[in-house]
Design a protein around this motif. Sequence first.
Motif, PDB file in Angstrom:
ATOM      1  N   ALA A   1       0.782  -1.239   0.000  1.00  0.00           N
ATOM      2  CA  ALA A   1       0.000   0.000   0.000  1.00  0.00           C
ATOM      3  C   ALA A   1       0.813   1.288   0.000  1.00  0.00           C
ATOM      4  N   ASN A   2       2.031   1.236   0.500  1.00  0.00           N
ATOM      5  CA  ASN A   2       2.864   2.454   0.563  1.00  0.00           C
ATOM      6  C   ASN A   2       4.293   2.057   0.933  1.00  0.00           C
ATOM      7  N   GLY A   3       5.189   3.026   0.877  1.00  0.00           N
ATOM      8  CA  GLY A   3       6.601   2.752   1.152  1.00  0.00           C
ATOM      9  C   GLY A   3       6.882   2.469   2.618  1.00  0.00           C
ATOM     10  N   THR A   4       6.032   2.961   3.492  1.00  0.00           N
ATOM     11  CA  THR A   4       6.214   2.698   4.921  1.00  0.00           C
ATOM     12  C   THR A   4       5.935   1.216   5.198  1.00  0.00           C
ATOM     13  N   ASP A   5       4.824   0.721   4.670  1.00  0.00           N
ATOM     14  CA  ASP A   5       4.512  -0.709   4.815  1.00  0.00           C
ATOM     15  C   ASP A   5       5.603  -1.569   4.166  1.00  0.00           C
ATOM     16  N   ALA A   6       6.200  -1.067   3.098  1.00  0.00           N
ATOM     17  CA  ALA A   6       7.237  -1.839   2.389  1.00  0.00           C
ATOM     18  C   ALA A   6       8.478  -2.042   3.260  1.00  0.00           C
ATOM     19  N   LEU A   7       8.600  -1.263   4.333  1.00  0.00           N
ATOM     20  CA  LEU A   7       9.689  -1.458   5.302  1.00  0.00           C
ATOM     21  C   LEU A   7       9.195  -2.220   6.538  1.00  0.00           C
ATOM     22  N   LEU A   8       7.951  -1.954   6.917  1.00  0.00           N
ATOM     23  CA  LEU A   8       7.378  -2.609   8.111  1.00  0.00           C
ATOM     24  C   LEU A   8       7.156  -4.105   7.869  1.00  0.00           C
TER      25      LEU A   8
ATOM     26  N   THR B   1      16.993  11.104   7.633  1.00  0.00           N
ATOM     27  CA  THR B   1      16.114  10.430   6.674  1.00  0.00           C
ATOM     28  C   THR B   1      14.690  10.827   6.983  1.00  0.00           C
ATOM     29  N   PHE B   2      13.761  10.359   6.150  1.00  0.00           N
ATOM     30  CA  PHE B   2      12.344  10.548   6.408  1.00  0.00           C
ATOM     31  C   PHE B   2      11.954   9.659   7.594  1.00  0.00           C
ATOM     32  N   ALA B   3      11.015  10.135   8.404  1.00  0.00           N
ATOM     33  CA  ALA B   3      10.658   9.454   9.654  1.00  0.00           C
ATOM     34  C   ALA B   3      10.305   7.977   9.484  1.00  0.00           C
ATOM     35  N   ALA B   4       9.717   7.625   8.328  1.00  0.00           N
ATOM     36  CA  ALA B   4       9.236   6.247   8.141  1.00  0.00           C
ATOM     37  C   ALA B   4      10.333   5.211   8.368  1.00  0.00           C
ATOM     38  N   THR B   5      11.583   5.538   8.031  1.00  0.00           N
ATOM     39  CA  THR B   5      12.685   4.573   8.152  1.00  0.00           C
ATOM     40  C   THR B   5      12.813   4.061   9.596  1.00  0.00           C
ATOM     41  N   ALA B   6      12.652   4.961  10.558  1.00  0.00           N
ATOM     42  CA  ALA B   6      12.778   4.576  11.966  1.00  0.00           C
ATOM     43  C   ALA B   6      11.420   4.211  12.561  1.00  0.00           C
TER      44      ALA B   6
ATOM     45  N   GLU C   1      16.918  -2.670   2.454  1.00  0.00           N
ATOM     46  CA  GLU C   1      17.254  -1.437   1.725  1.00  0.00           C
ATOM     47  C   GLU C   1      16.028  -0.530   1.666  1.00  0.00           C
ATOM     48  N   ASP C   2      16.170   0.688   2.171  1.00  0.00           N
ATOM     49  CA  ASP C   2      15.092   1.674   2.015  1.00  0.00           C
ATOM     50  C   ASP C   2      15.345   2.409   0.702  1.00  0.00           C
ATOM     51  N   ALA C   3      14.700   1.894  -0.351  1.00  0.00           N
ATOM     52  CA  ALA C   3      14.886   2.452  -1.696  1.00  0.00           C
ATOM     53  C   ALA C   3      13.709   3.352  -2.077  1.00  0.00           C
ATOM     54  N   ALA C   4      13.053   3.915  -1.064  1.00  0.00           N
ATOM     55  CA  ALA C   4      11.851   4.732  -1.325  1.00  0.00           C
ATOM     56  C   ALA C   4      12.132   5.862  -2.313  1.00  0.00           C
ATOM     57  N   GLN C   5      13.356   6.408  -2.253  1.00  0.00           N
ATOM     58  CA  GLN C   5      13.676   7.571  -3.092  1.00  0.00           C
ATOM     59  C   GLN C   5      14.499   7.181  -4.318  1.00  0.00           C
ATOM     60  N   ALA C   6      14.714   5.901  -4.524  1.00  0.00           N
ATOM     61  CA  ALA C   6      15.796   5.533  -5.443  1.00  0.00           C
ATOM     62  C   ALA C   6      15.409   4.652  -6.627  1.00  0.00           C
TER      63      ALA C   6
ATOM     64  N   THR D   1      10.251   0.046  -1.502  1.00  0.00           N
ATOM     65  CA  THR D   1      10.206   1.355  -2.160  1.00  0.00           C
ATOM     66  C   THR D   1       8.813   1.951  -2.048  1.00  0.00           C
ATOM     67  N   SER D   2       8.744   3.240  -2.393  1.00  0.00           N
ATOM     68  CA  SER D   2       7.500   4.005  -2.317  1.00  0.00           C
ATOM     69  C   SER D   2       7.122   4.502  -3.701  1.00  0.00           C
ATOM     70  N   PHE D   3       5.821   4.485  -3.978  1.00  0.00           N
ATOM     71  CA  PHE D   3       5.326   5.082  -5.220  1.00  0.00           C
ATOM     72  C   PHE D   3       4.513   6.340  -4.922  1.00  0.00           C
TER      73      PHE D   3
ATOM     74  N   ALA E   1       5.469  11.997  -5.692  1.00  0.00           N
ATOM     75  CA  ALA E   1       6.683  12.780  -5.963  1.00  0.00           C
ATOM     76  C   ALA E   1       7.944  11.928  -6.105  1.00  0.00           C
ATOM     77  N   LYS E   2       7.840  10.633  -5.903  1.00  0.00           N
ATOM     78  CA  LYS E   2       9.031   9.778  -6.001  1.00  0.00           C
ATOM     79  C   LYS E   2       9.450   9.606  -7.460  1.00  0.00           C
ATOM     80  N   PRO E   3      10.689   9.156  -7.725  1.00  0.00           N
ATOM     81  CA  PRO E   3      11.127   8.995  -9.122  1.00  0.00           C
ATOM     82  C   PRO E   3      10.166   8.123  -9.935  1.00  0.00           C
TER      83      PRO E   3
ATOM     84  N   TYR F   1      15.286  19.449   3.042  1.00  0.00           N
ATOM     85  CA  TYR F   1      15.192  18.050   3.496  1.00  0.00           C
ATOM     86  C   TYR F   1      16.504  17.745   4.168  1.00  0.00           C
ATOM     87  N   TYR F   2      16.546  17.476   5.477  1.00  0.00           N
ATOM     88  CA  TYR F   2      15.479  17.451   6.438  1.00  0.00           C
ATOM     89  C   TYR F   2      15.799  18.502   7.474  1.00  0.00           C
ATOM     90  N   GLU F   3      14.777  19.103   8.041  1.00  0.00           N
ATOM     91  CA  GLU F   3      15.038  20.207   8.973  1.00  0.00           C
ATOM     92  C   GLU F   3      15.645  19.739  10.284  1.00  0.00           C
TER      93      GLU F   3
HETATM   94  C1  LIG Z   1      13.418   7.418   2.807  1.00  0.00           C
HETATM   95  C2  LIG Z   1      11.945   7.124   2.842  1.00  0.00           C
HETATM   96  N1  LIG Z   1      11.513   5.993   3.429  1.00  0.00           N
HETATM   97  C3  LIG Z   1      10.208   5.686   3.478  1.00  0.00           C
HETATM   98  C4  LIG Z   1       9.249   6.503   2.910  1.00  0.00           C
HETATM   99  C5  LIG Z   1       7.814   6.129   3.082  1.00  0.00           C
HETATM  100  O1  LIG Z   1       7.088   6.049   1.907  1.00  0.00           O
HETATM  101  P1  LIG Z   1       5.519   6.306   1.876  1.00  0.00           P
HETATM  102  O2  LIG Z   1       5.299   7.779   2.017  1.00  0.00           O
HETATM  103  O3  LIG Z   1       5.081   5.772   0.564  1.00  0.00           O
HETATM  104  O4  LIG Z   1       4.916   5.534   3.008  1.00  0.00           O
HETATM  105  C6  LIG Z   1       9.655   7.673   2.260  1.00  0.00           C
HETATM  106  C7  LIG Z   1       8.741   8.582   1.560  1.00  0.00           C
HETATM  107  O5  LIG Z   1       7.793   9.124   1.862  1.00  0.00           O
HETATM  108  C8  LIG Z   1      11.029   7.999   2.233  1.00  0.00           C
HETATM  109  O6  LIG Z   1      11.460   9.116   1.643  1.00  0.00           O
END
Ligand SMILES: Cc1ncc(COP(=O)(O)O)c(C=O)c1O
Length: 371
Positions: free
Chosen positions: A56-63, A83-88, A161-166, A185-187, A190-192, A314-316
């Motif tokens: 469903a999303n890039g966050t689930d793709a890591l969880l 990094t973006f919060a989702a990684t942690a 591998e967190d390839a959300a941006q790659a 990865t994330s779709f 705004a992702k590539p 990115y990122y403050e």
């Molecule tokens: C590095 C990184 N990991 C994870 C995510 C999570 O992806 P999503 O927003 O699709 O859940 C993102 C993007 O938003 C991201 O930039």
Amino acid sequence: MQFIDLGKQRERIQEKLEKRLAKVLAEGRYILGPEVAEFEQKIADYLGVKHAVACANGTDALLIPLMAKGIGPGDAVFVPSFTFAATAEVVALAGASPVFVDIDPDTYNIDIRSLEAAIAAIRDEGELTPKAIIPVDLFGLAADYAGIGKIAAREGLFVIEDAAQATGGAQGNTMCGAFGDVAGTSFYPAKPLGCYGDGGAMFTNDADLAETLRSVAFHGKGRSQYDNVRIGVNSRLDTLQAAILLEKLAILPEEMELRQKVAARYSDALGDAVKVPVIPAGNRSAWAQYAIETPVRDRVRAALKEEGIPSVVYYEKPLHLQEAYAVYPRTPAGLPVSETLPDRILCLPMHPYLTEADQDRIVATIRGAVK
Ligand SMILES: Cc1ncc(COP(=O)(O)O)c(C=O)c1O
């Protein structure tokens, strides 16, 4: 001018998109329709991996990989802080502890020495068991997988591998998304490679792991949908989004070339005025972001704003300094790069269809501001 212009791409593939979408609407198989399996096969081929499991999303793709490996309470998972919060977040959601590691000052990816120090400290303390590393391919550039692979092999750690941006990036002959034991990865639009809503996918060469990922993503299904063999989640890529992704994936290789040109043009024009991205030999960034560094960042940002040119920091704040993550461990080596980079960094408009005229205006504004 837009930071990421999705309109130009949409115009280019509008007719094909409409045909694809009309077919999905006519067939009515909104969940797990044939486009989902077709997309999984095509993206697996593009990345050179054996299995792709859409979600469903890039966050689930890591969880989901963490859940599939049973990583949870008492376990340590090493993540970069910048990094973006989702990684942690996914680590905490799984009940495990993220351990924050600093980044390399040039690539902005997980710093190998900082990682080694963090693993040694966690082992010494003896409270948490080191289980996994989640390297991020930040801004589209692959992390140092040779270095990470050696540490993971020595320490017995699982690599996600967190390839959300790659998506579209590469290191040597390997595409981003094909590193580690599994990649997510994330779709996000705004992702590539983005869809028109939320979407994600996991990639692996391990058939058993792929099956477990599919099970976790579908309420822990066993032999059938109503046979539940583990606790899972509901995480699927919609058929409509898969249909959109099929058309976008078809033009991704060409868009990657266009992104390389935009990035090279920026770097040629700005390299003597600000710090431009450092791409180690053998890498191809997917250029999710084009980031510059300058001690007069706020002045540059204000000048761009005055000209109606969007830019983003990115990122403050790195994650280890965020309220939500303050309780988690961090590398004993300190995180000076993660802590100071937010003062200098600025991401510029970047997409395959950025015109030379717009780019010239961005460059002139930046050069004027740093003078
Ligand atoms: C590095 C990184 N990991 C994870 C995510 C999570 O992806 P999503 O927003 O699709 O859940 C993102 C993007 O938003 C991201 O930039």
